[in-house]
Design a protein around this motif. Structure first.
Motif, PDB file in Angstrom:
ATOM      1  N   ALA A 117       2.884   4.109  -0.205  1.00 20.49           N
ATOM      2  CA  ALA A 117       3.270   2.712  -0.434  1.00 20.49           C
ATOM      3  C   ALA A 117       4.239   2.678  -1.611  1.00 20.49           C
ATOM      4  CB  ALA A 117       2.040   1.856  -0.737  1.00 20.49           C
ATOM      5  N   VAL A 118       5.119   1.702  -1.578  1.00 26.06           N
ATOM      6  CA  VAL A 118       6.043   1.483  -2.692  1.00 26.06           C
ATOM      7  C   VAL A 118       5.762   0.108  -3.257  1.00 26.06           C
ATOM      8  CG1 VAL A 118       8.462   1.235  -3.374  1.00 26.06           C
ATOM      9  CG2 VAL A 118       7.803   2.976  -1.685  1.00 26.06           C
ATOM     10  N   ARG A 119       5.516   0.092  -4.558  1.00 22.92           N
ATOM     11  CA  ARG A 119       5.251  -1.179  -5.255  1.00 22.92           C
ATOM     12  C   ARG A 119       6.067  -1.215  -6.534  1.00 22.92           C
ATOM     13  NH1 ARG A 119      -0.990  -0.119  -5.239  1.00 22.92           N
ATOM     14  NH2 ARG A 119      -1.320  -0.040  -3.014  1.00 22.92           N
ATOM     15  N   ALA A 120       6.859  -2.240  -6.659  1.00 22.23           N
ATOM     16  CA  ALA A 120       7.666  -2.450  -7.866  1.00 22.23           C
ATOM     17  C   ALA A 120       8.454  -1.198  -8.251  1.00 22.23           C
ATOM     18  CB  ALA A 120       6.767  -2.913  -9.025  1.00 22.23           C
ATOM     19  N   GLY A 121       8.989  -0.511  -7.256  1.00 21.76           N
ATOM     20  CA  GLY A 121       9.824   0.655  -7.521  1.00 21.76           C
ATOM     21  C   GLY A 121       9.074   1.941  -7.770  1.00 21.76           C
ATOM     22  N   ASP A 122       7.755   1.926  -7.643  1.00 23.70           N
ATOM     23  CA  ASP A 122       6.949   3.128  -7.831  1.00 23.70           C
ATOM     24  C   ASP A 122       6.360   3.587  -6.494  1.00 23.70           C
ATOM     25  OD1 ASP A 122       7.307   3.357 -10.593  1.00 23.70           O
ATOM     26  OD2 ASP A 122       5.687   1.933 -10.991  1.00 23.70           O
ATOM     27  N   VAL A 123       6.196   4.897  -6.351  1.00 22.38           N
ATOM     28  CA  VAL A 123       5.635   5.499  -5.145  1.00 22.38           C
ATOM     29  C   VAL A 123       4.151   5.780  -5.372  1.00 22.38           C
ATOM     30  CG1 VAL A 123       5.734   7.466  -3.566  1.00 22.38           C
ATOM     31  CG2 VAL A 123       7.843   6.575  -4.593  1.00 22.38           C
ATOM     32  N   PHE A 124       3.329   5.295  -4.438  1.00 22.58           N
ATOM     33  CA  PHE A 124       1.881   5.508  -4.507  1.00 22.58           C
ATOM     34  C   PHE A 124       1.437   6.261  -3.256  1.00 22.58           C
ATOM     35  CE2 PHE A 124       2.610   1.949  -7.241  1.00 22.58           C
ATOM     36  CZ  PHE A 124       1.662   2.044  -8.244  1.00 22.58           C
ATOM     37  N   VAL A 125       0.471   7.151  -3.424  1.00 23.58           N
ATOM     38  CA  VAL A 125      -0.119   7.898  -2.312  1.00 23.58           C
ATOM     39  C   VAL A 125      -1.592   7.522  -2.255  1.00 23.58           C
ATOM     40  CG1 VAL A 125      -0.744  10.198  -1.486  1.00 23.58           C
ATOM     41  CG2 VAL A 125       1.523   9.796  -2.465  1.00 23.58           C
ATOM     42  N   ARG A 126      -2.066   7.258  -1.028  1.00 25.00           N
ATOM     43  CA  ARG A 126      -3.495   6.953  -0.871  1.00 25.00           C
ATOM     44  C   ARG A 126      -4.257   8.264  -0.931  1.00 25.00           C
ATOM     45  NH1 ARG A 126      -7.216   5.066   3.624  1.00 25.00           N
ATOM     46  NH2 ARG A 126      -8.740   3.860   2.457  1.00 25.00           N
ATOM     47  N   TRP A 127      -5.113   8.365  -1.925  1.00 21.61           N
ATOM     48  CA  TRP A 127      -5.742   9.634  -2.269  1.00 21.61           C
ATOM     49  C   TRP A 127      -7.250   9.492  -2.294  1.00 21.61           C
ATOM     50  CZ3 TRP A 127      -3.621  14.189  -2.307  1.00 21.61           C
ATOM     51  CH2 TRP A 127      -4.299  15.252  -2.901  1.00 21.61           C
ATOM     52  N   ALA A 128      -7.943  10.506  -1.825  1.00 23.37           N
ATOM     53  CA  ALA A 128      -9.401  10.515  -1.862  1.00 23.37           C
ATOM     54  C   ALA A 128      -9.849  11.233  -3.130  1.00 23.37           C
ATOM     55  CB  ALA A 128      -9.970  11.212  -0.639  1.00 23.37           C
ATOM     56  N   ALA A 129     -10.268  10.450  -4.111  1.00 22.99           N
ATOM     57  CA  ALA A 129     -10.765  11.038  -5.350  1.00 22.99           C
ATOM     58  C   ALA A 129     -12.133  11.635  -5.085  1.00 22.99           C
ATOM     59  CB  ALA A 129     -10.839   9.980  -6.444  1.00 22.99           C
TER      60      ALA A 129
END
Length: 131
Positions: A117-129
């Motif tokens: 996902a991209v939010r406010a110019g940042d890249v996020f990865v859905r991760w299983a902690a």
């Protein structure tokens, strides 16, 4: 008498979105390696309108060579599938699913993939902690 519980404690996983980098840190059609919880990922930004194309996150580990090199692979397409070719033995993987499209005569293997996902110019990865 000793009573031992046979209930197996399963590791629990909590899914969360983890910030990886800024979109500006990525170059279109080139891979970038990232490290989350000791796991190497390869991120690919594809061309799109004003270079705002889709971003894919796959394992950086080449399942055929065992080397962390996928981020150095060659980006391309097969039909409508965005792909990356391993720089080691040239197997081609679908960036959307991680499936190997060309095993070059080897057993089928695939790359792990993660939602991005991209939010406010940042890249996020859905991760299983892991906990």
């Amino acid at each position: 008498m000793t009573i031992v519980s046979t209930a197996e404690k399963r590791p629990t996983r909590t899914w969360e979105w983890v910030r990886v980098c800024a979109v500006a840190d990525l170059e279109p059609e080139r891979g970038r390696a990232a490290l989350i919880d000791g796991v190497q990922l390869a991120l690919f930004l594809l061309h799109g309108p004003d270079d705002g194309g889709p971003i894919f996150a796959v394992s950086n580990l080449d399942p055929y060579s065992g080397a962390n090199v996928i981020s150095r692979g060659i980006v391309g397409t097969r039909a409508d599938a965005p792909t990356v070719a391993s720089p080691m033995y040239k197997q081609v993987f679908d960036l959307r699913t991680g499936a190997c499209l060309d095993t070059l005569g080897k057993d089928e293997r695939s790359l792990e993939t993660w939602p991005v996902a991209v939010r406010a110019g940042d890249v996020f990865v859905r991760w299983a902690a892991r906990s």
